[in-house]
Scaffold this motif. Structure first.
Motif, PDB file in Angstrom:
ATOM      1  N   ARG A  28     -77.264  33.054 -23.157  1.00 28.58           N
ATOM      2  CA  ARG A  28     -77.158  33.931 -24.325  1.00 28.58           C
ATOM      3  C   ARG A  28     -78.034  33.332 -25.416  1.00 28.58           C
ATOM      4  NH1 ARG A  28     -70.619  34.930 -24.598  1.00 28.58           N
ATOM      5  NH2 ARG A  28     -70.436  35.761 -22.470  1.00 28.58           N
ATOM      6  N   GLY A  29     -79.318  33.656 -25.340  1.00 35.42           N
ATOM      7  CA  GLY A  29     -80.254  33.096 -26.309  1.00 35.42           C
ATOM      8  C   GLY A  29     -80.147  31.585 -26.345  1.00 35.42           C
ATOM      9  N   GLU A  30     -80.080  31.043 -27.542  1.00 38.03           N
ATOM     10  CA  GLU A  30     -79.913  29.598 -27.703  1.00 38.03           C
ATOM     11  C   GLU A  30     -78.465  29.213 -27.965  1.00 38.03           C
ATOM     12  OE1 GLU A  30     -82.692  27.984 -30.532  1.00 38.03           O
ATOM     13  OE2 GLU A  30     -84.328  29.173 -29.713  1.00 38.03           O
ATOM     14  N   ASP A  31     -77.546  30.209 -27.872  1.00 32.81           N
ATOM     15  CA  ASP A  31     -76.142  29.959 -28.189  1.00 32.81           C
ATOM     16  C   ASP A  31     -75.314  29.450 -27.021  1.00 32.81           C
ATOM     17  OD1 ASP A  31     -76.543  30.807 -30.807  1.00 32.81           O
ATOM     18  OD2 ASP A  31     -76.058  32.886 -30.318  1.00 32.81           O
ATOM     19  N   LEU A  32     -75.714  29.807 -25.786  1.00 31.04           N
ATOM     20  CA  LEU A  32     -74.898  29.435 -24.638  1.00 31.04           C
ATOM     21  C   LEU A  32     -75.744  29.388 -23.377  1.00 31.04           C
ATOM     22  CD1 LEU A  32     -72.036  28.981 -23.349  1.00 31.04           C
ATOM     23  CD2 LEU A  32     -71.959  31.465 -23.014  1.00 31.04           C
ATOM     24  N   GLY A  33     -75.525  28.367 -22.589  1.00 28.44           N
ATOM     25  CA  GLY A  33     -76.115  28.263 -21.259  1.00 28.44           C
ATOM     26  C   GLY A  33     -75.065  27.729 -20.304  1.00 28.44           C
ATOM     27  N   VAL A  34     -74.812  28.473 -19.228  1.00 30.82           N
ATOM     28  CA  VAL A  34     -73.870  28.043 -18.193  1.00 30.82           C
ATOM     29  C   VAL A  34     -74.675  27.962 -16.896  1.00 30.82           C
ATOM     30  CG1 VAL A  34     -71.710  28.524 -16.970  1.00 30.82           C
ATOM     31  CG2 VAL A  34     -71.990  29.254 -19.361  1.00 30.82           C
ATOM     32  N   PHE A  35     -74.718  26.786 -16.300  1.00 34.66           N
ATOM     33  CA  PHE A  35     -75.561  26.521 -15.133  1.00 34.66           C
ATOM     34  C   PHE A  35     -74.666  26.092 -13.973  1.00 34.66           C
ATOM     35  CE2 PHE A  35     -77.665  25.599 -19.096  1.00 34.66           C
ATOM     36  CZ  PHE A  35     -78.779  26.427 -19.023  1.00 34.66           C
ATOM     37  N   THR A  36     -74.829  26.747 -12.826  1.00 34.15           N
ATOM     38  CA  THR A  36     -73.927  26.529 -11.694  1.00 34.15           C
ATOM     39  C   THR A  36     -74.718  26.416 -10.401  1.00 34.15           C
ATOM     40  OG1 THR A  36     -72.309  27.929 -12.827  1.00 34.15           O
ATOM     41  CG2 THR A  36     -71.883  27.424 -10.507  1.00 34.15           C
ATOM     42  N   HIS A  37     -74.380  25.439  -9.581  1.00 40.46           N
ATOM     43  CA  HIS A  37     -74.907  25.307  -8.221  1.00 40.46           C
ATOM     44  C   HIS A  37     -73.703  25.288  -7.283  1.00 40.46           C
ATOM     45  CE1 HIS A  37     -78.569  24.174 -10.206  1.00 40.46           C
ATOM     46  NE2 HIS A  37     -78.092  22.999 -10.590  1.00 40.46           N
ATOM     47  N   GLY A  38     -73.832  25.981  -6.153  1.00 40.10           N
ATOM     48  CA  GLY A  38     -72.724  25.988  -5.211  1.00 40.10           C
ATOM     49  C   GLY A  38     -73.039  26.774  -3.963  1.00 40.10           C
ATOM     50  N   THR A  39     -71.988  27.224  -3.314  1.00 41.36           N
ATOM     51  CA  THR A  39     -72.081  27.961  -2.063  1.00 41.36           C
ATOM     52  C   THR A  39     -71.312  29.266  -2.220  1.00 41.36           C
ATOM     53  OG1 THR A  39     -72.145  25.868  -0.866  1.00 41.36           O
ATOM     54  CG2 THR A  39     -71.646  27.836   0.416  1.00 41.36           C
ATOM     55  N   VAL A  40     -71.908  30.354  -1.716  1.00 42.27           N
ATOM     56  CA  VAL A  40     -71.238  31.645  -1.825  1.00 42.27           C
ATOM     57  C   VAL A  40     -70.395  31.925  -0.591  1.00 42.27           C
ATOM     58  CG1 VAL A  40     -73.018  32.633  -3.321  1.00 42.27           C
ATOM     59  CG2 VAL A  40     -73.134  33.012  -0.846  1.00 42.27           C
ATOM     60  N   GLU A  41     -69.379  32.728  -0.806  1.00 45.76           N
ATOM     61  CA  GLU A  41     -68.593  33.269   0.296  1.00 45.76           C
ATOM     62  C   GLU A  41     -68.505  34.773   0.088  1.00 45.76           C
ATOM     63  OE1 GLU A  41     -64.153  32.613  -0.008  1.00 45.76           O
ATOM     64  OE2 GLU A  41     -64.848  31.190  -1.518  1.00 45.76           O
ATOM     65  N   VAL A  42     -68.575  35.508   1.182  1.00 46.73           N
ATOM     66  CA  VAL A  42     -68.485  36.967   1.135  1.00 46.73           C
ATOM     67  C   VAL A  42     -67.020  37.346   0.992  1.00 46.73           C
ATOM     68  CG1 VAL A  42     -68.924  39.111   2.385  1.00 46.73           C
ATOM     69  CG2 VAL A  42     -70.548  37.216   2.551  1.00 46.73           C
ATOM     70  N   LEU A  43     -66.732  38.233   0.055  1.00 49.80           N
ATOM     71  CA  LEU A  43     -65.354  38.645  -0.186  1.00 49.80           C
ATOM     72  C   LEU A  43     -64.966  39.911   0.565  1.00 49.80           C
ATOM     73  CD1 LEU A  43     -65.327  37.883  -3.999  1.00 49.80           C
ATOM     74  CD2 LEU A  43     -64.434  36.479  -2.131  1.00 49.80           C
ATOM     75  N   ASN A  44     -65.945  40.761   0.850  1.00 52.22           N
ATOM     76  CA  ASN A  44     -65.671  42.015   1.559  1.00 52.22           C
ATOM     77  C   ASN A  44     -66.688  42.224   2.683  1.00 52.22           C
ATOM     78  OD1 ASN A  44     -67.790  42.474  -0.277  1.00 52.22           O
ATOM     79  ND2 ASN A  44     -67.296  44.647  -0.457  1.00 52.22           N
ATOM     80  N   PRO A  45     -66.612  41.407   3.735  1.00 43.64           N
ATOM     81  CA  PRO A  45     -67.598  41.532   4.821  1.00 43.64           C
ATOM     82  C   PRO A  45     -67.520  42.900   5.485  1.00 43.64           C
ATOM     83  CG  PRO A  45     -65.778  40.139   5.493  1.00 43.64           C
ATOM     84  CD  PRO A  45     -65.569  40.437   4.040  1.00 43.64           C
ATOM     85  N   ARG A  46     -68.653  43.360   5.986  1.00 43.65           N
ATOM     86  CA  ARG A  46     -68.691  44.651   6.680  1.00 43.65           C
ATOM     87  C   ARG A  46     -67.846  44.592   7.952  1.00 43.65           C
ATOM     88  NH1 ARG A  46     -74.151  47.169   6.664  1.00 43.65           N
ATOM     89  NH2 ARG A  46     -73.340  48.427   4.984  1.00 43.65           N
ATOM     90  N   SER A  47     -67.935  43.500   8.667  1.00 44.62           N
ATOM     91  CA  SER A  47     -67.094  43.332   9.861  1.00 44.62           C
ATOM     92  C   SER A  47     -66.208  42.113   9.623  1.00 44.62           C
ATOM     93  CB  SER A  47     -67.954  43.140  11.105  1.00 44.62           C
ATOM     94  OG  SER A  47     -68.782  42.013  10.959  1.00 44.62           O
TER      95      SER A  47
END
Length: 176
Positions: free
Chosen positions: A102-121
């Motif tokens: 958010r401009g120079e007011d806020l920075g949130v930086f994240t590294h990680g691993t994703v998981e699918v919440l609604n897989p097709r199968s």
């Protein structure tokens, strides 16, 4: 705020550990005077937050794109079209990085691993019904074909840090 006390405790531990193992350069920019606590962060990150999401192609080339991020239970949640390039990248290589700025007011930086919440199968994540209800309330129940058109992810953070030059002012502005 949707976080339980245990989720806030885990998020605070992650924020503290991430900052403590960061480089001295990063710690010269982000320190206890220029960051937020887990409780403050969950007050500031409400509704939809645009994320710059980084994935990697099969050739190892980085790709960045924008997604609607929702910070719930101390983690980013986001979706995309099932046939989007980022969906293919994440299916093959689930490591991802996200930044919310958010401009120079806020920075949130994240590294990680994703998981699918609604897989097709296969079965959805146990918390998918609650997340789906939240998303349908936010976007409208008929915004998408929620089963076929979109895939949603949770980014499980392994590292996360927050920068703000004015923690008290940012929290006041978000709650005022």
């Amino acid at each position: 705020m949707r976080e339980t006390p245990a989720e806030l405790e885990a998020l605070q531990a992650l924020l503290d550990a991430s900052l403590s193992r960061s480089t001295s350069h990063l710690r010269s920019i982000i320190n206890t005077d220029r960051t937020l606590t887990a409780a403050q962060l969950t007050q500031v990150l409400t509704g939809m937050c645009t994320l710059a999401l980084s994935t990697v192609t099969a050739k190892g080339e980085p790709r960045i794109s924008g997604v609607d991020g929702h910070f719930l239970h101390g983690m980013w949640h986001f979706g995309t079209a099932r046939d989007a390039a980022k969906a293919r990248h994440l299916a093959a290589r689930p490591a991802a990085s996200a930044a919310h700025l958010r401009g120079e007011d806020l920075g949130v930086f994240t590294h990680g691993t994703v998981e699918v919440l609604n897989p097709r199968s296969g079965p959805p994540s146990p918390d998918w019904p609650d997340l789906l209800a939240y998303l349908q309330d936010f976007y409208g129940g008929d915004a998408f074909d929620w089963d076929e058109e979109v895939v949603y992810y949770r980014l499980r953070p392994q590292w996360m840090t927050v920068y703000t030059p004015d923690p008290a002012g940012l929290v006041r502005a978000s709650t005022g």
